[in-house]
Scaffold this motif. Structure first.
Motif, PDB file in Angstrom:
ATOM      1  N   ALA A  75      29.127  29.177  52.561  1.00 32.11           N
ATOM      2  CA  ALA A  75      29.979  30.180  51.922  1.00 32.11           C
ATOM      3  C   ALA A  75      30.566  31.094  52.992  1.00 32.11           C
ATOM      4  N   ALA A  76      31.853  31.370  52.844  1.00 29.96           N
ATOM      5  CA  ALA A  76      32.557  32.238  53.780  1.00 29.96           C
ATOM      6  C   ALA A  76      32.701  33.626  53.164  1.00 29.96           C
ATOM      7  N   GLY A  77      32.493  34.652  53.976  1.00 31.64           N
ATOM      8  CA  GLY A  77      32.733  36.027  53.548  1.00 31.64           C
ATOM      9  C   GLY A  77      34.016  36.553  54.186  1.00 31.64           C
ATOM     10  N   VAL A  98      29.437  33.597  57.732  1.00 33.50           N
ATOM     11  CA  VAL A  98      29.039  32.418  56.967  1.00 33.50           C
ATOM     12  C   VAL A  98      27.589  32.568  56.521  1.00 33.50           C
ATOM     13  N   PHE A  99      27.330  32.206  55.276  1.00 33.20           N
ATOM     14  CA  PHE A  99      25.965  32.253  54.745  1.00 33.20           C
ATOM     15  C   PHE A  99      25.815  31.057  53.813  1.00 33.20           C
ATOM     16  N   THR A 100      24.634  30.900  53.209  1.00 38.34           N
ATOM     17  CA  THR A 100      24.479  29.837  52.210  1.00 38.34           C
ATOM     18  C   THR A 100      24.175  30.448  50.856  1.00 38.34           C
ATOM     19  N   TRP A 123      30.640  40.092  40.627  1.00 43.68           N
ATOM     20  CA  TRP A 123      31.395  38.838  40.508  1.00 43.68           C
ATOM     21  C   TRP A 123      32.204  38.579  41.767  1.00 43.68           C
ATOM     22  N   GLU A 124      32.465  37.313  42.086  1.00 41.38           N
ATOM     23  CA  GLU A 124      33.365  36.919  43.185  1.00 41.38           C
ATOM     24  C   GLU A 124      33.949  35.555  42.844  1.00 41.38           C
ATOM     25  N   ILE A 125      35.151  35.537  42.291  1.00 41.29           N
ATOM     26  CA  ILE A 125      35.774  34.220  42.064  1.00 41.29           C
ATOM     27  C   ILE A 125      36.157  33.600  43.400  1.00 41.29           C
ATOM     28  N   GLU A 126      35.944  32.280  43.518  1.00 40.35           N
ATOM     29  CA  GLU A 126      36.260  31.610  44.784  1.00 40.35           C
ATOM     30  C   GLU A 126      36.728  30.177  44.530  1.00 40.35           C
ATOM     31  N   LEU A 127      37.691  29.759  45.331  1.00 44.22           N
ATOM     32  CA  LEU A 127      38.018  28.343  45.403  1.00 44.22           C
ATOM     33  C   LEU A 127      36.870  27.646  46.137  1.00 44.22           C
ATOM     34  N   GLN A 154      31.989  30.633  41.290  1.00 40.89           N
ATOM     35  CA  GLN A 154      31.665  32.063  41.241  1.00 40.89           C
ATOM     36  C   GLN A 154      30.531  32.307  42.222  1.00 40.89           C
ATOM     37  N   ASP A 155      30.786  33.167  43.200  1.00 35.68           N
ATOM     38  CA  ASP A 155      29.747  33.583  44.149  1.00 35.68           C
ATOM     39  C   ASP A 155      29.104  34.847  43.591  1.00 35.68           C
ATOM     40  N   ILE A 156      28.335  34.670  42.504  1.00 36.80           N
ATOM     41  CA  ILE A 156      27.691  35.829  41.878  1.00 36.80           C
ATOM     42  C   ILE A 156      26.706  36.421  42.886  1.00 36.80           C
ATOM     43  N   GLY A 173      20.609  37.367  48.313  1.00 36.02           N
ATOM     44  CA  GLY A 173      21.251  38.172  47.262  1.00 36.02           C
ATOM     45  C   GLY A 173      22.228  37.369  46.418  1.00 36.02           C
ATOM     46  N   LYS A 174      22.647  36.210  46.932  1.00 42.65           N
ATOM     47  CA  LYS A 174      23.641  35.393  46.249  1.00 42.65           C
ATOM     48  C   LYS A 174      23.047  34.099  45.705  1.00 42.65           C
ATOM     49  N   SER A 175      21.707  34.030  45.630  1.00 35.87           N
ATOM     50  CA  SER A 175      21.065  32.768  45.255  1.00 35.87           C
ATOM     51  C   SER A 175      20.084  32.873  44.099  1.00 35.87           C
ATOM     52  N   GLY A 243      35.438  32.086  49.857  1.00 33.56           N
ATOM     53  CA  GLY A 243      35.616  33.539  49.936  1.00 33.56           C
ATOM     54  C   GLY A 243      36.361  34.072  48.730  1.00 33.56           C
ATOM     55  N   THR A 244      36.233  35.392  48.522  1.00 41.28           N
ATOM     56  CA  THR A 244      36.794  36.005  47.317  1.00 41.28           C
ATOM     57  C   THR A 244      37.854  37.046  47.667  1.00 41.28           C
ATOM     58  N   PRO A 245      38.862  37.210  46.806  1.00 39.54           N
ATOM     59  CA  PRO A 245      39.849  38.278  47.029  1.00 39.54           C
ATOM     60  C   PRO A 245      39.324  39.634  46.542  1.00 39.54           C
TER      61      PRO A 245
HETATM   62 ZN    ZN Z   1      31.771  35.241  48.287  1.00 41.20          ZN
END
Ligand code: ZN
Length: 282
Positions: A75-77, A98-100, A123-127, A154-156, A173-175, A243-245
């Motif tokens: 996952a890219a931040g 970068v994280f997982t 919330w974080e919508i991501e392609l 979604q990178d919740i 925190g994202k897992s 990544g998210t906008p």
């Molecule tokens: Zn994200």
């Protein structure tokens, strides 16, 4: 081409209907949706010329993740300028942070998500891109050729776990369970007019909170694949959150977190939508 995971079986989506791949290929390709990426080129060639039977209607609630068990999730931040700004960080220059998201957090597109008690869940919508053929030291020019397809993610993120401590703790925190819904379909790059310019948006209880286009990515999908592959081999079936906008709850004034009963809908042009309902832990 659109593929999906319907009740744990790989299906082709043709005119909105699901065709079971294992049955239609007389066993040439396995039912396991993750296994297809190991034979991605062979599968594409077969699907392009196969005479397929009539499909069956798809119940979105029975869809699983199109890549349910990747070996790596990357996952890219900070990959959109406006999100880096709202987060208070400088723009990445050579590589985004970068994280997982650990693989146990992956789910299908329509789910209930348990809110971690006492947390600040965002919330974080991501392609999301899924790798089709192994990529190691590949150029951006050739990178799309290593991508099986794109899906919605979604990178919740639970911000207290993510940000407390002496250094940020992104991966944990994202897992939490259910924090990486992806789907509803995997769409091959050739199915888009321009796979580098897709509209994405997400809503909380029908209120629009994020809206952008993937052409605003700092590192596009091919740039990300190239740069990540300069360090790690990307393997068939690997999942990349790009990544998210701007518009996440963390960046708002006042900040806003998901609450029990909230419904999050995440949509990307040409792919479809995710639908998450948040519930309190019982
Ligand atoms: Zn994200």
């Amino acid at each position: 081409m659109h593929i999906a995971n319907l009740s744990g079986r790989l299906v082709l989506i043709v005119d909105g209907l699901a065709v079971d791949v294992e049955k239609a290929s007389s066993g040439r390709f396995a039912a396991d949706p993750q296994a297809v990426y190991e034979e991605w080129e062979e599968f594409r060639a077969w699907a392009a010329q196969a005479r397929l039977p009539e499909g069956n209607p798809v119940d979105p609630a029975r869809l699983g993740a199109p890549a349910p068990a990747p070996r790596q999730i990357i996952a890219a931040g900070l990959n959109y300028r406006d999100h880096a700004a709202e987060s208070g960080f400088a723009l990445p220059v050579t590589m985004p942070p970068v994280f997982t998201k650990f693989a146990t957090s992956i789910t299908g597109p329509v789910t209930d998500v348990v809110l971690p008690p006492g947390g600040h869940t965002d919330w974080e919508i991501e392609l999301v891109a899924v790798i089709g053929t192994r990529a190691h030291h590949v150029s951006a020019d050739s990178a799309w050729g290593h991508v099986a397809g794109l899906t919605v993610g979604q990178d919740i993120s639970e911000r207290i776990t993510q940000l407390e401590g002496p250094a940020p703790q992104f991966s944990l925190g994202k897992s939490f369970p259910g924090f990486a819904p992806i789907g509803p379909y995997l769409v091959t790059p050739d199915a888009f007019d321009d796979p580098d310019d897709l509209a994405l948006r997400c809503t909380v209880n029908d209120e629009e909170v994020q809206k952008s286009r993937t052409s605003d990515l700092i590192f596009s999908v091919p740039e990300l694949v190239a740069r990540l592959s300069s360090v790690i081999p990307l393997l068939p079936g690997d999942v990349i959150f790009t990544g998210t906008p701007a518009g996440v709850g963390l960046g708002r004034d006042p900040q806003r977190w998901l609450a029990p009963g909230d419904e999050l809908v995440s949509t990307i042009e040409g792919i479809g939508e995710l639908r998450q309902r948040f519930v309190a832990q019982t």
